[in-house]
Design an enzyme around this catalytic site. Sequence first.
Site, PDB file in Angstrom:
ATOM      1  N   SER A 129       0.826  -1.207   0.000  1.00 42.36           N
ATOM      2  CA  SER A 129       0.000   0.000   0.000  1.00 42.36           C
ATOM      3  C   SER A 129       0.863   1.261   0.000  1.00 42.36           C
ATOM      4  CB  SER A 129      -0.840  -0.050   1.271  1.00 42.36           C
ATOM      5  OG  SER A 129      -1.240   1.214   1.663  1.00 42.36           O
ATOM      6  N   TYR A 154      -1.727  -0.782  10.297  1.00 41.33           N
ATOM      7  CA  TYR A 154      -1.975  -1.316   8.953  1.00 41.33           C
ATOM      8  C   TYR A 154      -0.730  -1.118   8.086  1.00 41.33           C
ATOM      9  CZ  TYR A 154      -3.568  -1.379   4.093  1.00 41.33           C
ATOM     10  OH  TYR A 154      -3.680  -1.633   2.744  1.00 41.33           O
TER      11      TYR A 154
HETATM   12  N1  LIG Z   1      -8.671  -0.423  -1.641  1.00 43.27           N
HETATM   13  C1  LIG Z   1      -7.575   0.313  -1.551  1.00 43.27           C
HETATM   14  O1  LIG Z   1      -7.601   1.538  -1.741  1.00 43.27           O
HETATM   15  C2  LIG Z   1      -6.244  -0.313  -1.231  1.00 43.27           C
HETATM   16  C3  LIG Z   1      -5.110   0.530  -1.188  1.00 43.27           C
HETATM   17  C4  LIG Z   1      -3.875  -0.037  -0.905  1.00 43.27           C
HETATM   18  C5  LIG Z   1      -3.749  -1.393  -0.700  1.00 43.27           C
HETATM   19  N2  LIG Z   1      -4.878  -2.170  -0.737  1.00 43.27           N
HETATM   20  C6  LIG Z   1      -4.701  -3.612  -0.517  1.00 43.27           C
HETATM   21  O2  LIG Z   1      -5.370  -4.311  -1.548  1.00 43.27           O
HETATM   22  C7  LIG Z   1      -5.845  -5.568  -1.039  1.00 43.27           C
HETATM   23  C8  LIG Z   1      -7.334  -5.710  -1.308  1.00 43.27           C
HETATM   24  O3  LIG Z   1      -8.004  -4.650  -0.631  1.00 43.27           O
HETATM   25  P1  LIG Z   1      -9.557  -4.354  -0.813  1.00 43.27           P
HETATM   26  O4  LIG Z   1      -9.718  -2.875  -0.830  1.00 43.27           O
HETATM   27  O5  LIG Z   1     -10.105  -5.174  -1.889  1.00 43.27           O
HETATM   28  O6  LIG Z   1     -10.098  -4.863   0.617  1.00 43.27           O
HETATM   29  P2  LIG Z   1     -11.281  -5.878   0.990  1.00 43.27           P
HETATM   30  O7  LIG Z   1     -11.402  -5.798   2.472  1.00 43.27           O
HETATM   31  O8  LIG Z   1     -12.473  -5.589   0.166  1.00 43.27           O
HETATM   32  O9  LIG Z   1     -10.684  -7.280   0.551  1.00 43.27           O
HETATM   33  C9  LIG Z   1      -9.815  -8.032   1.359  1.00 43.27           C
HETATM   34  C10 LIG Z   1     -10.413  -9.426   1.468  1.00 43.27           C
HETATM   35  O10 LIG Z   1      -9.522 -10.240   2.236  1.00 43.27           O
HETATM   36  C11 LIG Z   1     -10.304 -11.110   3.020  1.00 43.27           C
HETATM   37  N3  LIG Z   1      -9.522 -11.565   4.166  1.00 43.27           N
HETATM   38  C12 LIG Z   1      -9.108 -10.832   5.234  1.00 43.27           C
HETATM   39  N4  LIG Z   1      -8.442 -11.613   6.095  1.00 43.27           N
HETATM   40  C13 LIG Z   1      -8.430 -12.866   5.572  1.00 43.27           C
HETATM   41  C14 LIG Z   1      -7.914 -14.112   6.024  1.00 43.27           C
HETATM   42  N5  LIG Z   1      -7.246 -14.200   7.192  1.00 43.27           N
HETATM   43  N6  LIG Z   1      -8.109 -15.199   5.260  1.00 43.27           N
HETATM   44  C15 LIG Z   1      -8.793 -15.133   4.077  1.00 43.27           C
HETATM   45  N7  LIG Z   1      -9.291 -13.959   3.588  1.00 43.27           N
HETATM   46  C16 LIG Z   1      -9.108 -12.845   4.345  1.00 43.27           C
HETATM   47  C17 LIG Z   1     -11.503 -10.274   3.451  1.00 43.27           C
HETATM   48  O11 LIG Z   1     -12.629 -11.060   3.848  1.00 43.27           O
HETATM   49  C18 LIG Z   1     -11.769  -9.453   2.202  1.00 43.27           C
HETATM   50  O12 LIG Z   1     -12.777 -10.040   1.395  1.00 43.27           O
HETATM   51  C19 LIG Z   1      -5.480  -5.583   0.435  1.00 43.27           C
HETATM   52  O13 LIG Z   1      -4.236  -6.250   0.583  1.00 43.27           O
HETATM   53  C20 LIG Z   1      -5.316  -4.120   0.781  1.00 43.27           C
HETATM   54  O14 LIG Z   1      -4.476  -3.938   1.889  1.00 43.27           O
HETATM   55  C21 LIG Z   1      -6.120  -1.669  -1.000  1.00 43.27           C
END
Ligand SMILES: NC(=O)c1ccc[n+]([C@@H]2O[C@H](COP(=O)([O-])OP(=O)(O)OC[C@H]3O[C@@H](n4cnc5c(N)ncnc54)[C@H](O)[C@@H]3O)[C@@H](O)[C@H]2O)c1
Length: 324
Positions: A129, A154
């Site tokens: 991130s 985080y």
């Molecule tokens: N959305 C953003 O702006 C953003 C920015 C930077 C980084 N990210 C990264 O991108 C990735 C996806 O993010 P997102 O926005 O889709 O979030 P999200 O919360 O929609 O998706 C993450 C998914 O991971 C699953 N999860 C969490 N812990 C788990 C576990 N122990 N076992 C199995 N599944 C598990 C959750 O149920 C969820 O469905 C993440 O790694 C997040 O840190 C997102």
Amino acid sequence: MTGYILVTGAAGFIGSHTCETLLKRNYHVIGLDNFDPYYPRWVKERNLSTFKNHPNFIFYEGDFTDSDFARRVFDRHPITHLVHLGAKAGVRNSLENPLAYIHTNAHGTATLLEECRLKGINKVVIVSSSSVYGGTTEVPFKETDSIIHPMSPYAASKVMSEALAFTYHSLYDIQTSVLRFFTVYGPRGRPDMAPYIFLHRTLQGESIIQYGDGSSGRDYTYIDDIVNGIISAMEKTAQWNYEVFNLGNSSPVLLSEFISTIEEVTGKTVSRVIKPNQPGDSPFTLAGIRKAQRMLDYSPETSFKEGLTKTLEWYNSLDKVLMV
Ligand SMILES: NC(=O)c1ccc[n+]([C@@H]2O[C@H](COP(=O)([O-])OP(=O)(O)OC[C@H]3O[C@@H](n4cnc5c(N)ncnc54)[C@H](O)[C@@H]3O)[C@@H](O)[C@H]2O)c1
């Protein structure tokens, strides 16, 4: 390509779009998710529903920090690539539950990398991130900038995840791409993030909370652009040993511009309550994306107004909306 792509976080926002696009491109996909309760299960089930019955898709419900569960999944399929999108997301919530973030994002990454080591899976994409850059004020953020001062649990957990990926790469010859995403938005967008909250509340005639004076800025990146970057990294990882890439839009939007774009696309006036900036938040993010442009052929092409318009179309198409 033969073999299977394992996508963690498959029911989440970015994971569901990634699985859907991989399937459209004829990959075989194994999706894994534990429906973490950070936001409701029905929202994630709806994300999955668009492709869950695709013949090239297999879904496992379970927790990737559980090594027995992870091993069962890795044992059953000839996985060739890991695309690790699953995580506990949300900077602000991590301030309330630091250890849960460290457990899922650091220990969970190690659990999956360990399975890769044991099974000889040597193509890995790890998702990080922009928050790893901490309070860096020099923009654009470059992949070579220091990441030793993360400002939230985080962000620290993502730094740990990157460190583990580097160690596994260097000791066990795992070819790895680390992707640092910059504020991703679009249809199915996370309900804890400003694009969903601002659209939803404005359409419901409710006020939004504006943190700070409106001069903070974020490099909002549209979901389709991010997914193209993820899949390109996955396909090209075999060309290098270990590389880190920023995936952003390289065109930051000030909070004040964000609010006026919401007004433009919804045709409604935004009513706001102004509060001080929140601890843990980065005041301004801007991705330097030259490396991704050069090595991944990454080229984000969705303007914020276009992306927000598509997000509004999606919101208007929903039978049921999550109240936030
Ligand atoms: N959305 C953003 O702006 C953003 C920015 C930077 C980084 N990210 C990264 O991108 C990735 C996806 O993010 P997102 O926005 O889709 O979030 P999200 O919360 O929609 O998706 C993450 C998914 O991971 C699953 N999860 C969490 N812990 C788990 C576990 N122990 N076992 C199995 N599944 C598990 C959750 O149920 C969820 O469905 C993440 O790694 C997040 O840190 C997102």
